[in-house]
Design a protein around this motif. Structure first.
Motif, mmCIF file in Angstrom:
data_model
loop_
_atom_site.group_PDB
_atom_site.id
_atom_site.type_symbol
_atom_site.label_atom_id
_atom_site.label_comp_id
_atom_site.label_asym_id
_atom_site.label_seq_id
_atom_site.Cartn_x
_atom_site.Cartn_y
_atom_site.Cartn_z
ATOM 1 N N VAL A 75 -21.602 15.213 -3.995
ATOM 2 C CA VAL A 75 -20.783 14.709 -5.098
ATOM 3 C C VAL A 75 -19.316 14.768 -4.693
ATOM 4 O O VAL A 75 -18.770 15.848 -4.450
ATOM 5 N N VAL A 76 -18.699 13.599 -4.603
ATOM 6 C CA VAL A 76 -17.267 13.496 -4.322
ATOM 7 C C VAL A 76 -16.560 13.437 -5.672
ATOM 8 O O VAL A 76 -16.589 12.423 -6.366
ATOM 9 N N ARG A 77 -15.948 14.548 -6.069
ATOM 10 C CA ARG A 77 -15.358 14.618 -7.407
ATOM 11 C C ARG A 77 -14.163 13.680 -7.567
ATOM 12 O O ARG A 77 -13.900 13.199 -8.665
ATOM 13 N N ASP A 78 -13.428 13.449 -6.478
ATOM 14 C CA ASP A 78 -12.265 12.567 -6.524
ATOM 15 C C ASP A 78 -12.601 11.268 -5.806
ATOM 16 O O ASP A 78 -12.367 11.111 -4.614
ATOM 17 N N GLY A 79 -13.183 10.325 -6.564
ATOM 18 C CA GLY A 79 -13.588 9.070 -5.963
ATOM 19 C C GLY A 79 -12.442 8.273 -5.374
ATOM 20 O O GLY A 79 -12.662 7.412 -4.516
ATOM 21 N N ARG A 80 -11.195 8.559 -5.815
ATOM 22 C CA ARG A 80 -10.041 7.821 -5.293
ATOM 23 C C ARG A 80 -9.849 8.043 -3.795
ATOM 24 O O ARG A 80 -9.215 7.225 -3.117
ATOM 25 N N ALA A 81 -10.400 9.127 -3.269
ATOM 26 C CA ALA A 81 -10.272 9.394 -1.836
ATOM 27 C C ALA A 81 -11.051 8.379 -0.998
ATOM 28 O O ALA A 81 -10.772 8.211 0.191
ATOM 29 N N PHE A 82 -12.014 7.707 -1.630
ATOM 30 C CA PHE A 82 -12.808 6.670 -0.959
ATOM 31 C C PHE A 82 -12.796 5.448 -1.877
ATOM 32 O O PHE A 82 -13.731 5.230 -2.650
ATOM 33 N N PRO A 83 -11.719 4.658 -1.814
ATOM 34 C CA PRO A 83 -11.451 3.686 -2.873
ATOM 35 C C PRO A 83 -12.287 2.416 -2.847
ATOM 36 O O PRO A 83 -12.301 1.685 -3.835
ATOM 37 N N VAL A 114 -17.297 10.175 -8.052
ATOM 38 C CA VAL A 114 -16.885 10.273 -9.450
ATOM 39 C C VAL A 114 -15.580 9.498 -9.626
ATOM 40 O O VAL A 114 -14.546 9.870 -9.073
ATOM 41 N N ASP A 115 -15.638 8.430 -10.416
ATOM 42 C CA ASP A 115 -14.453 7.603 -10.642
ATOM 43 C C ASP A 115 -13.693 8.006 -11.903
ATOM 44 O O ASP A 115 -12.492 7.735 -11.996
ATOM 45 N N ASP A 116 -14.369 8.600 -12.875
ATOM 46 C CA ASP A 116 -13.705 9.102 -14.082
ATOM 47 C C ASP A 116 -14.498 10.310 -14.575
ATOM 48 O O ASP A 116 -15.548 10.140 -15.202
ATOM 49 N N PRO A 117 -14.017 11.530 -14.299
ATOM 50 C CA PRO A 117 -14.808 12.714 -14.650
ATOM 51 C C PRO A 117 -14.951 12.922 -16.155
ATOM 52 O O PRO A 117 -15.952 13.499 -16.597
ATOM 53 N N GLU A 118 -13.992 12.481 -16.945
ATOM 54 C CA GLU A 118 -14.082 12.669 -18.387
ATOM 55 C C GLU A 118 -15.078 11.709 -19.021
ATOM 56 O O GLU A 118 -15.823 12.072 -19.931
ATOM 57 N N ARG A 119 -15.092 10.482 -18.544
ATOM 58 C CA ARG A 119 -16.041 9.490 -19.069
ATOM 59 C C ARG A 119 -17.374 9.509 -18.327
ATOM 60 O O ARG A 119 -18.318 8.822 -18.731
ATOM 61 N N GLY A 120 -17.444 10.245 -17.235
ATOM 62 C CA GLY A 120 -18.682 10.324 -16.468
ATOM 63 C C GLY A 120 -18.983 9.086 -15.657
ATOM 64 O O GLY A 120 -20.144 8.819 -15.317
ATOM 65 N N THR A 121 -17.962 8.329 -15.288
ATOM 66 C CA THR A 121 -18.169 7.105 -14.510
ATOM 67 C C THR A 121 -18.430 7.454 -13.052
ATOM 68 O O THR A 121 -17.616 8.126 -12.411
ATOM 69 N N VAL A 122 -19.567 7.007 -12.537
ATOM 70 C CA VAL A 122 -19.984 7.385 -11.185
ATOM 71 C C VAL A 122 -20.501 6.172 -10.426
ATOM 72 O O VAL A 122 -20.902 5.162 -11.004
ATOM 73 N N ASP A 123 -20.518 6.301 -9.105
ATOM 74 C CA ASP A 123 -20.955 5.265 -8.179
ATOM 75 C C ASP A 123 -21.900 5.942 -7.182
ATOM 76 O O ASP A 123 -21.571 6.988 -6.613
ATOM 77 N N VAL A 167 -20.752 16.830 -18.847
ATOM 78 C CA VAL A 167 -20.402 15.751 -19.761
ATOM 79 C C VAL A 167 -21.612 15.376 -20.622
ATOM 80 O O VAL A 167 -22.746 15.737 -20.320
ATOM 81 N N GLU A 168 -21.354 14.639 -21.700
ATOM 82 C CA GLU A 168 -22.422 14.204 -22.599
ATOM 83 C C GLU A 168 -22.993 12.849 -22.195
ATOM 84 O O GLU A 168 -24.048 12.445 -22.700
ATOM 85 N N VAL A 169 -22.296 12.139 -21.321
ATOM 86 C CA VAL A 169 -22.785 10.849 -20.862
ATOM 87 C C VAL A 169 -22.305 10.630 -19.432
ATOM 88 O O VAL A 169 -21.203 11.048 -19.064
ATOM 89 N N VAL A 170 -23.169 10.037 -18.615
ATOM 90 C CA VAL A 170 -22.758 9.567 -17.287
ATOM 91 C C VAL A 170 -22.961 8.055 -17.250
ATOM 92 O O VAL A 170 -23.884 7.526 -17.885
ATOM 93 N N CYS A 171 -22.083 7.394 -16.520
ATOM 94 C CA CYS A 171 -22.050 5.927 -16.550
ATOM 95 C C CYS A 171 -22.131 5.348 -15.146
ATOM 96 O O CYS A 171 -21.094 5.085 -14.522
ATOM 97 N N PRO A 172 -23.339 5.157 -14.617
ATOM 98 C CA PRO A 172 -23.500 4.383 -13.387
ATOM 99 C C PRO A 172 -23.408 2.903 -13.736
ATOM 100 O O PRO A 172 -23.321 2.536 -14.921
ATOM 101 N N PRO A 173 -23.440 2.012 -12.741
ATOM 102 C CA PRO A 173 -23.376 0.580 -13.036
ATOM 103 C C PRO A 173 -24.474 0.083 -13.980
ATOM 104 O O PRO A 173 -24.270 -0.897 -14.702
ATOM 105 N N ALA A 174 -25.634 0.742 -14.016
ATOM 106 C CA ALA A 174 -26.742 0.273 -14.855
ATOM 107 C C ALA A 174 -26.446 0.391 -16.344
ATOM 108 O O ALA A 174 -26.974 -0.382 -17.148
ATOM 109 N N GLY A 175 -25.626 1.350 -16.756
ATOM 110 C CA GLY A 175 -25.339 1.530 -18.173
ATOM 111 C C GLY A 175 -25.118 2.980 -18.536
ATOM 112 O O GLY A 175 -25.145 3.863 -17.681
#
Length: 228
Positions: A33-41, A61-70, A94-102
């Motif tokens: 898990v790369v917590r700071d996704g900005r390091a690999f943009p 992790v692109d947004d840790p508060e919103r749970g946006t992940v790749d 977090v209460e929700v994680v958000c991959p591209p699927a939804g």
């Protein structure tokens, strides 16, 4: 670690988790898990790191508060995968994680972390039933080409299943230790709650819910932290 495949300049920490551990904390599928996704943009940098790390999946992790992940395997980007989302949800709390699927909703239940997902989000898998757990245990790794989830009942009345997973991608992951997406597909096919032992001894729990939702749960632990 060799960092020639990655083009970032600052050092980045990567948490290595074990997801879907057994009750004694052993086994589980490795997850980076790369917590700071900005390091690999960009996608190329992320794919290169996932290949370099060699885990079955790596999450950015692109947004840790919103749970946006790749999510990436060593060879492909995934819109959805089970063990990366359970692991990321546990780590980010977090209460929700958000991959591209939804949106994937999360809940904690003592030692288990649960996600809610739809089987149709999972990539296609060949679900191949065998007559006994011993037959599954005796299988050799097949040649690459087909993603096979081999399973058998250990105790059908209790919903206990023995499974092994063979991705067949030819990317160095010959057998997957714990495969949440395949567990979702099997749960949808059988229409009942399951207690799955996969690989060397990893454990996944599933339960069908309303409106096509399936819950997938397991234990997670932090194994170590890498710096690249």
């Amino acid at each position: 670690m060799n960092t020639t495949a990655t083009s970032h300049s600052a050092a980045t920490d990567i948490d290595v988790l074990r997801v879907f551990c057994a009750g004694d904390g052993r086994y589980g599928n490795a997850l980076g898990v790369v917590r700071d996704g900005r390091a690999f943009p960009d996608e190329a940098a992320r794919q290169a790191l996932a290949k370099e790390l060699g885990f079955s999946e790596t999450v950015f992790v692109d947004d840790p508060e919103r749970g946006t992940v790749d999510i990436y395997t060593p060879g492909v980007r995934l819109p959805f995968a089970g063990h990366p989302l359970v692991g990321a949800a546990w780590l980010l709390d977090v209460e929700v994680v958000c991959p591209p699927a939804g949106e994937v909703w999360v809940r904690g239940d003592g030692e288990f972390t649960w996600i809610e997902a739809r089987a149709e989000w999972a990539p296609p898998r060949t679900l191949r039933q065998y007559g006994s757990a011993a037959e599954v245990d005796a299988l050799d790794v097949p040649e690459p080409g087909e993603w096979i989830y081999a399973w058998a009942w250990e105790e059908e009345a209790a919903g206990r299943i023995r499974a092994r997973a063979f991705p067949g991608r030819g990317d160095g992951i010959d057998e997957d230790e714990a495969t949440g997406a395949a567990a979702l597909l099997l749960t949808a096919e059988l229409g009942r709650a399951l207690n799955i032992t996969q690989g060397l001894g990893s454990q996944m729990l599933t339960a069908p819910g309303p409106d096509g939702i399936i819950e997938l749960g397991g234990r997670v632990r932090l194994e170590r932290t890498l710096t690249v």
